[in-house]
Write an enzyme that holds these catalytic residues in place. Sequence first.
Site, mmCIF file in Angstrom:
data_model
loop_
_atom_site.group_PDB
_atom_site.id
_atom_site.type_symbol
_atom_site.label_atom_id
_atom_site.label_comp_id
_atom_site.label_asym_id
_atom_site.label_seq_id
_atom_site.Cartn_x
_atom_site.Cartn_y
_atom_site.Cartn_z
ATOM 1 N N GLU A 188 27.766 36.916 2.229
ATOM 2 C CA GLU A 188 27.139 35.998 1.279
ATOM 3 C C GLU A 188 25.762 35.561 1.768
ATOM 4 O OE1 GLU A 188 26.754 33.025 2.986
ATOM 5 O OE2 GLU A 188 28.027 33.888 4.545
ATOM 6 N N GLU A 331 26.615 36.439 6.176
ATOM 7 C CA GLU A 331 26.099 37.729 5.708
ATOM 8 C C GLU A 331 27.158 38.836 5.697
ATOM 9 O OE1 GLU A 331 22.721 38.949 8.016
ATOM 10 O OE2 GLU A 331 21.630 37.070 7.706
#
Length: 363
Positions: A188, A331
Amino acid sequence: MLGATAAAGDTEAGEKLDAAIRSIGALDEAAMREAAARLDQLIKPPGSLGRLEELAIRLAGITGTPVAERPLRKAVVVMAGDHGVCDEGVSAFPQEVTPQMVLNFLQGGAAINVLARQTGAEVVCVDIGVKGDLAHERLLSRRVRGGTANMARGAAMTREEAIRALVAGIEVAEELAERGYGLFATGEMGIGNTTPSAALLAVWGGLEAKEVVGRGTGIDDAGLARKREAVERAIAVNRPDEADPLDVLSKLGGLEIAGLAGVIIGAASRRCPVVIDGFISTVAALAACKLAPGAEPYLIASHLSEERGHGLALRKLGLAPMLHLGMRLGEGTGAALVFPLIDAAGGVLREMATFDSAGVSKG
């Protein structure tokens, strides 16, 4: 699970969500028994590879294949969205960083790109709710709206928007599965997204803000106090119904959190394992399992983040992380590091000799 979306009306998106939830099957017990039997025949003491053997058995149950012919093709799905709650001063970085980092992902220069390359995975970036315009030939645009509203002053999004974000994630997973990807990781990007994650965990975990709110991007003590207050105010203002997962997700969540929950539901409906990353990804997994309890066996916890609340979210899901490296980047970085372990689990079943084939006496 039709009741989860019935209150949203008989919309096409709601029907798509319900259909995906219904299509999630149980683990293949026969495949798991066969994988376990083969592990016991391999040239080693029974159980001596520990959690690697447990992982191999569960992968067999997820995929329905006792011994895979080759490693699964891997994709890290990075969902990106912005958050109106940033207006409350909850992050050390401005919202402009979200689109800037998405472009960095697309250009291959972020940590997740480096780790994905080392493990043979593709990074798939999805704009599901970034504030401002983004354009790149490799960007998947699944935008629901340009960032959520400020949850400390009202609902972050409407129920319909939450459903659309969930369905966007489901469709991304389905599209990737059709292209031959069989192993997913959730990543994300969204400045401020540990704040809605903390609020969701507080409600679903029955916890206080001080138990779940951490420093995120590295805020100081004053910022931490503002963040706790924002979470407390969001819950008080919105009065989410804990028994209604969509009510909680729409009022307190983020578009990328809902999108990742959709990826998990979509992957599980296609019998694909999902490696979850850190705090935000784990709260997205919690949202997915609130909506679709059958998705839980398809989850693999990658690591224990340093972010406050992550361990609590993992325990809520009944998951134990594979790694503890003191990471807190997000991430999908922690998830990517577990890909080699998954490949190793499959490789042991596929390539290791048995006592009989090696001519070794079994004790």
